[in-house]
Design a protein around this motif. Structure first.
Motif, PDB file in Angstrom:
ATOM      1  N   ILE A  17       0.840  -1.204   0.000  1.00 20.93           N
ATOM      2  CA  ILE A  17       0.000   0.000   0.000  1.00 20.93           C
ATOM      3  C   ILE A  17       0.875   1.254   0.000  1.00 20.93           C
ATOM      4  O   ILE A  17       0.645   2.192  -0.772  1.00 20.93           O
ATOM      5  CB  ILE A  17      -0.937  -0.007   1.224  1.00 20.93           C
ATOM      6  CG1 ILE A  17      -2.005  -1.104   1.083  1.00 20.93           C
ATOM      7  CG2 ILE A  17      -1.610   1.350   1.391  1.00 20.93           C
ATOM      8  CD1 ILE A  17      -2.870  -1.274   2.309  1.00 20.93           C
ATOM      9  N   MET A  74     -17.554   4.048   0.243  1.00 20.36           N
ATOM     10  CA  MET A  74     -16.270   3.343   0.286  1.00 20.36           C
ATOM     11  C   MET A  74     -16.394   2.021   1.043  1.00 20.36           C
ATOM     12  O   MET A  74     -15.882   0.991   0.606  1.00 20.36           O
ATOM     13  CB  MET A  74     -15.202   4.205   0.963  1.00 20.36           C
ATOM     14  CG  MET A  74     -14.859   5.491   0.254  1.00 20.36           C
ATOM     15  SD  MET A  74     -14.151   5.300  -1.378  1.00 20.36           S
ATOM     16  CE  MET A  74     -15.562   5.791  -2.373  1.00 20.36           C
ATOM     17  N   LEU A  80     -15.582  -1.514  -0.682  1.00 21.89           N
ATOM     18  CA  LEU A  80     -14.408  -2.241  -0.194  1.00 21.89           C
ATOM     19  C   LEU A  80     -14.787  -3.607   0.363  1.00 21.89           C
ATOM     20  O   LEU A  80     -14.052  -4.584   0.174  1.00 21.89           O
ATOM     21  CB  LEU A  80     -13.692  -1.410   0.871  1.00 21.89           C
ATOM     22  CG  LEU A  80     -13.051  -0.106   0.372  1.00 21.89           C
ATOM     23  CD1 LEU A  80     -12.555   0.734   1.528  1.00 21.89           C
ATOM     24  CD2 LEU A  80     -11.921  -0.407  -0.602  1.00 21.89           C
ATOM     25  N   VAL A 133      -5.838  -4.370  -3.580  1.00 20.37           N
ATOM     26  CA  VAL A 133      -5.107  -3.138  -3.253  1.00 20.37           C
ATOM     27  C   VAL A 133      -4.698  -2.412  -4.529  1.00 20.37           C
ATOM     28  O   VAL A 133      -4.808  -1.183  -4.638  1.00 20.37           O
ATOM     29  CB  VAL A 133      -3.873  -3.464  -2.384  1.00 20.37           C
ATOM     30  CG1 VAL A 133      -2.892  -2.290  -2.370  1.00 20.37           C
ATOM     31  CG2 VAL A 133      -4.303  -3.777  -0.967  1.00 20.37           C
ATOM     32  N   VAL A 161      -7.897  -0.874  -5.989  1.00 18.76           N
ATOM     33  CA  VAL A 161      -8.372   0.246  -5.171  1.00 18.76           C
ATOM     34  C   VAL A 161      -7.478   1.473  -5.357  1.00 18.76           C
ATOM     35  O   VAL A 161      -7.960   2.609  -5.432  1.00 18.76           O
ATOM     36  CB  VAL A 161      -8.435  -0.165  -3.687  1.00 18.76           C
ATOM     37  CG1 VAL A 161      -8.637   1.045  -2.791  1.00 18.76           C
ATOM     38  CG2 VAL A 161      -9.563  -1.163  -3.467  1.00 18.76           C
ATOM     39  N   THR A 162      -6.183   1.260  -5.452  1.00 13.28           N
ATOM     40  CA  THR A 162      -5.261   2.368  -5.663  1.00 13.28           C
ATOM     41  C   THR A 162      -5.578   3.119  -6.955  1.00 13.28           C
ATOM     42  O   THR A 162      -5.524   4.355  -6.995  1.00 13.28           O
ATOM     43  CB  THR A 162      -3.810   1.852  -5.706  1.00 13.28           C
ATOM     44  OG1 THR A 162      -3.494   1.242  -4.449  1.00 13.28           O
ATOM     45  CG2 THR A 162      -2.836   2.978  -5.974  1.00 13.28           C
ATOM     46  N   ALA A 210      -9.366   4.941  -4.376  1.00 12.35           N
ATOM     47  CA  ALA A 210      -8.551   5.800  -3.512  1.00 12.35           C
ATOM     48  C   ALA A 210      -8.639   7.266  -3.926  1.00 12.35           C
ATOM     49  O   ALA A 210      -8.756   8.151  -3.076  1.00 12.35           O
ATOM     50  CB  ALA A 210      -7.105   5.324  -3.520  1.00 12.35           C
ATOM     51  N   PHE A 232      -8.314   6.248   5.240  1.00  9.89           N
ATOM     52  CA  PHE A 232      -8.908   5.450   4.162  1.00  9.89           C
ATOM     53  C   PHE A 232      -8.294   4.054   4.105  1.00  9.89           C
ATOM     54  O   PHE A 232      -9.008   3.054   3.973  1.00  9.89           O
ATOM     55  CB  PHE A 232      -8.715   6.164   2.822  1.00  9.89           C
ATOM     56  CG  PHE A 232      -9.085   5.317   1.638  1.00  9.89           C
ATOM     57  CD1 PHE A 232     -10.412   5.086   1.321  1.00  9.89           C
ATOM     58  CD2 PHE A 232      -8.094   4.730   0.852  1.00  9.89           C
ATOM     59  CE1 PHE A 232     -10.748   4.285   0.230  1.00  9.89           C
ATOM     60  CE2 PHE A 232      -8.419   3.934  -0.226  1.00  9.89           C
ATOM     61  CZ  PHE A 232      -9.755   3.721  -0.545  1.00  9.89           C
ATOM     62  N   TRP A 233      -6.984   3.962   4.219  1.00  7.99           N
ATOM     63  CA  TRP A 233      -6.346   2.651   4.074  1.00  7.99           C
ATOM     64  C   TRP A 233      -6.545   1.783   5.312  1.00  7.99           C
ATOM     65  O   TRP A 233      -6.581   0.557   5.209  1.00  7.99           O
ATOM     66  CB  TRP A 233      -4.868   2.831   3.738  1.00  7.99           C
ATOM     67  CG  TRP A 233      -4.681   3.233   2.311  1.00  7.99           C
ATOM     68  CD1 TRP A 233      -4.264   4.438   1.843  1.00  7.99           C
ATOM     69  CD2 TRP A 233      -4.953   2.430   1.167  1.00  7.99           C
ATOM     70  NE1 TRP A 233      -4.246   4.438   0.476  1.00  7.99           N
ATOM     71  CE2 TRP A 233      -4.664   3.221   0.024  1.00  7.99           C
ATOM     72  CE3 TRP A 233      -5.397   1.125   0.970  1.00  7.99           C
ATOM     73  CZ2 TRP A 233      -4.815   2.753  -1.273  1.00  7.99           C
ATOM     74  CZ3 TRP A 233      -5.552   0.651  -0.321  1.00  7.99           C
ATOM     75  CH2 TRP A 233      -5.272   1.452  -1.425  1.00  7.99           C
ATOM     76  N   THR A 265      -9.814   0.383   4.591  1.00  7.97           N
ATOM     77  CA  THR A 265      -9.682  -0.616   3.518  1.00  7.97           C
ATOM     78  C   THR A 265      -9.257  -1.968   4.071  1.00  7.97           C
ATOM     79  O   THR A 265      -9.838  -3.006   3.721  1.00  7.97           O
ATOM     80  CB  THR A 265      -8.665  -0.130   2.472  1.00  7.97           C
ATOM     81  OG1 THR A 265      -9.106   1.096   1.909  1.00  7.97           O
ATOM     82  CG2 THR A 265      -8.500  -1.155   1.366  1.00  7.97           C
ATOM     83  N   PHE A 303     -11.645  -5.213   3.941  1.00  9.04           N
ATOM     84  CA  PHE A 303     -11.245  -6.439   3.250  1.00  9.04           C
ATOM     85  C   PHE A 303     -11.446  -7.657   4.145  1.00  9.04           C
ATOM     86  O   PHE A 303     -11.965  -8.693   3.708  1.00  9.04           O
ATOM     87  CB  PHE A 303      -9.776  -6.345   2.822  1.00  9.04           C
ATOM     88  CG  PHE A 303      -9.551  -5.512   1.594  1.00  9.04           C
ATOM     89  CD1 PHE A 303     -10.612  -5.011   0.864  1.00  9.04           C
ATOM     90  CD2 PHE A 303      -8.265  -5.214   1.161  1.00  9.04           C
ATOM     91  CE1 PHE A 303     -10.408  -4.237  -0.272  1.00  9.04           C
ATOM     92  CE2 PHE A 303      -8.047  -4.446   0.040  1.00  9.04           C
ATOM     93  CZ  PHE A 303      -9.120  -3.960  -0.676  1.00  9.04           C
TER      94      PHE A 303
END
Length: 688
Positions: free
Chosen positions: A400, A576, A580, A593, A596-597, A601, A614-615, A618, A622
């Motif tokens: 990430i 989101m 996710l 990932v 999503v990036t 994102a 946000f991460w 995420t 997940f």
């Protein structure tokens, strides 16, 4: 879902021995890089300027005895250069004799220094240097060969293990094949999907050869390996289709039969159909080829699975649980302890699904042996890898940070500790409060502590073995135990533990009460590799096809249907969370990932959601996706490793609705509450 065929025929080494050699080669090639670095340092310490001695010095072609006076006279007589006749005509080009002499003297001096350096290097090339250099260059060539062959190893490993998983009926599906209809439907669709993979790879090869860009020999070899591998996989599924086992039940329902189709087959049929409809038949082959860009990551997945299967062959997990048994913890508390302890190895494996495959069977068996009910043990096993993905040095977090410049690993791991505390607390509260069926009656400290302390003694040799391997790597190879070195250190550690058990337990004339006789080193490694081969085939093929599903989502431009920014961070976060969790249901962590990036994102950042926040959301989302029906990948992996019989036995148990579905509901409550808190509470402090 059950293994058979190869093991019953005694031919398991035909698939597992090559897989074992490939995995050992990965460890060897990665370790050789560390060895080479130390050899370069050692050479420099033994012979100053060793880097110059790695190749034979070349004698300079210049003349060190050049006559300076004659050279100056010749240069002055030469006049203007031929390429500037106008300067000579106008007389504008005049040479200063002093400057000419100085330039020639410098040239002669440099030439003499080069010759002196050549002679000095020649004198330093002793037989000892040449012998050392030969070994060092061999290791360097080995590293180059390993790096070049990494992609070949991955393709061969995936195809070999996928064929094994097909022949042993070990692919990951929603339910096992119980009837003849289940079997026929499953293998028919597997054959179609495998043929689709074969056709897509062949079309991709032809389109690559027909393009204006030249195809290298390495790329052509990879194309050929994919085609040969998928051809073998198609033949394996076709063979299984016409060899229906006699122990299957007659009849069956078509709806249930479709649930017995492996997940990779479903993903292949969906993505293959989509790419064919848009005129992009080579799409699956292209996205599978993208696995090669992350070959080291997927090989690490195979190594982690191998480590887990070797762990299952040792007594280490049993000895760890023995430390907690004197306290007579209720099963619910022991399940919480097991999940917390599992967080550390999960952080090194980098994904919860990998850890469930690697160590789920050990956790489940130990919880059952300690008296935990089936549903509780299944829930803890499925969730055993869900808490550690936010802890250092999880590879997923490193990926990430690598893909997103807005965050750093230190920031993510710093906040990950608090997320871990939250999720662990939620799981503990749910396990100890909802449907607790045991009394909280721990053993007295005066009685339990000495027994627990005595149980630590058998773990001391294991700790010394682990510390010994880590220290050898640290001081001999200058390699620390972190997310980058763990894939090559852990297999060596587990092999060292197996050797220790072989030496120590073989000396005993009879096993301890309740303990089976040690099978020996060869049988332990063989058993671990047999399990690894089928598990790698099922898992890596699933991961590869999830990358293809990601390609479908990317090419279909689904994300463009959503606003590229929201006026409210709260509305954006709600969307989101939904997206996710859904991605967590259908894709592996690393592929998700990457997707999503590239898509979600940027929407989150534009809507005012802090990147670190946000991460963190995420990662938790997940994990909730991996535990959520209808797919619930971690539950499928749990059934994969503990056996269909245990899951069916749990489903036949009575009780309330919650008790009948505790293995599903308990993780959902714990991770669901955690996700809501992680997602929305921080918005109170910075969202406007």
């Amino acid at each position: 879902m059950t293994k058979g065929g190869l093991q019953r025929s005694g031919l398991e080494w035909f698939s597992s021995l090559p897989a074992c050699l490939l995995l050992l080669a990965v460890v060897l090639f990665s370790t050789s890089s560390d060895i080479h670095n130390q050899m370069l340092r050692g050479g420099e310490q033994l012979w100053s300027g060793y880097y110059k001695l790695r190749m034979d010095p070349v004698q300079p072609e210049c003349n060190p005895d050049r006559d300076i006076e004659a050279a100056v006279a010749e240069e002055m007589a030469a006049g203007a250069p031929d390429d500037d006749p106008m300067a000579a005509l106008l007389g504008a080009y005049e040479k200063n004799p002093a400057d000419v002499r100085l330039a020639i003297e410098r040239s002669v001096g440099e030439c003499q220094a080069a010759h002196a350096s050549y002679l000095e290097l020649q004198d330093q090339l002793t037989p000892g240097v040449k012998a050392y250099r030969a070994v060092e260059l061999f290791v360097a060539d080995l590293i180059a060969f390993g790096l070049a062959g990494q992609r070949y190893i991955l393709v061969i490993l995936v195809m070999l293990c996928a064929v094994t998983a097909t022949l042993t009926r070990h692919h990951i599906a929603m339910r096992a094949m119980e009837t003849r209809l289940d079997y026929i439907v499953s293998h028919t669709l597997q054959t179609i999907a495998n043929a689709m993979l074969l056709g897509s790879s062949a079309i991709f090869r032809q389109s690559s050869l027909g393009s204006s860009t030249a195809v290298s020999g390495e790329e052509l070899m990879l194309h050929n390996l994919w085609i040969v591998g998928f051809a073998c996989l198609t033949l394996a599924s076709l063979y299984r289709l016409f060899r229906v086992p006699s122990n299957l039940q007659e009849g069956g329902r078509l709806g249930q039969a479709f649930l017995a189709v492996p997940l990779y087959t479903v993903m292949c049929l969906i993505s293959g159909t989509y790419f064919a409809m848009i005129g992009h038949s080579s799409g699956i082959g292209i996205y599978l080829g993208k696995m090669m860009e992350l070959a080291d990551m997927f090989l690490n997945v195979g190594l982690y699975v191998w480590v887990g299967m070797m762990l299952k062959q040792t007594r280490l997990a049993t000895l760890v649980f023995n430390v907690f048994r004197p306290w007579r913890m209720p099963p619910e508390m022991l399940a919480v302890v097991a999940v917390l302890v599992a967080a550390v190895p999960t952080a090194y494996t980098g994904a919860s699904g990998i850890f469930v495959i690697a160590a789920g069977a050990v956790i489940y068996s130990e919880l059952r042996a300690a008296g935990a009910r089936r549903h509780l043990a299944l829930a803890a096993t499925a969730m055993s890898g869900s808490l550690g993905v936010v802890l250092r040095p999880c590879l997923l977090v490193v990926v990430i940070a690598y893909l997103n410049r807005e965050v750093t690993t230190d920031e993510l791991f710093g906040w990950g500790i608090w997320v871990f505390v939250l999720t662990a607390t939620m799981f503990g509260l749910v396990a100890m409060s909802v449907n607790r069926q045991s009394k909280f009656d721990l053993a007295p400290t005066a009685q339990a502590f000495p027994a627990s302390f005595r149980a630590l003694r058998p773990l001391l040799p294991y700790a010394l073995v682990i510390a010994g391997v880590v220290l050898v790597y640290r001081f001999a190879l200058d390699v620390k135990m972190d997310e980058f070195s763990a894939p090559r250190l852990l297999p060596v550690i587990m092999l060292a533990i197996l050797v220790y058990e072989h030496v120590s337990l073989k000396k005993r004339t009879s096993p301890e009460p309740g303990q089976a006789r040690h099978p020996g080193l060869e049988r332990s490694i063989r058993g671990a590799t047999n399990d690894t081969t089928a598990e790698i085939g099922a898992l890596l093929l699933l991961l590869g096809l999830s990358v293809s599903i990601g390609g479908v989502i990317e090419r279909s431009h689904i994300m463009e249907a959503f606003p590229q920014a929201f006026d409210s961070a709260w509305s954006a976060m709600l969307l989101m969370v939904v997206i996710l969790v859904i991605l967590g249901m259908i894709m592996d962590a690393f592929g998700a990932v990457i997707l999503v990036t590239a898509t979600v994102a940027t929407i989150a950042y534009s809507s005012g959601i802090h990147p670190i926040h946000f991460w963190m959301v995420t990662l938790v989302a997940f994990e909730l996706g991996y535990l959520s029906p209808p797919v619930a990948l971690n539950h499928l992996l749990t059934r994969q490793v503990v056996g269909e019989a245990e899951v069916l036995a749990a489903q036949r148990e009575g009780g309330t609705f919650y008790q009948r579905h505790e293995r599903i509901i308990m993780p959902l409550i714990a991770m669901g509450i955690s996700l809501l808190l992680v997602a929305f509470v921080p918005l109170l402090f910075y969202a406007t």
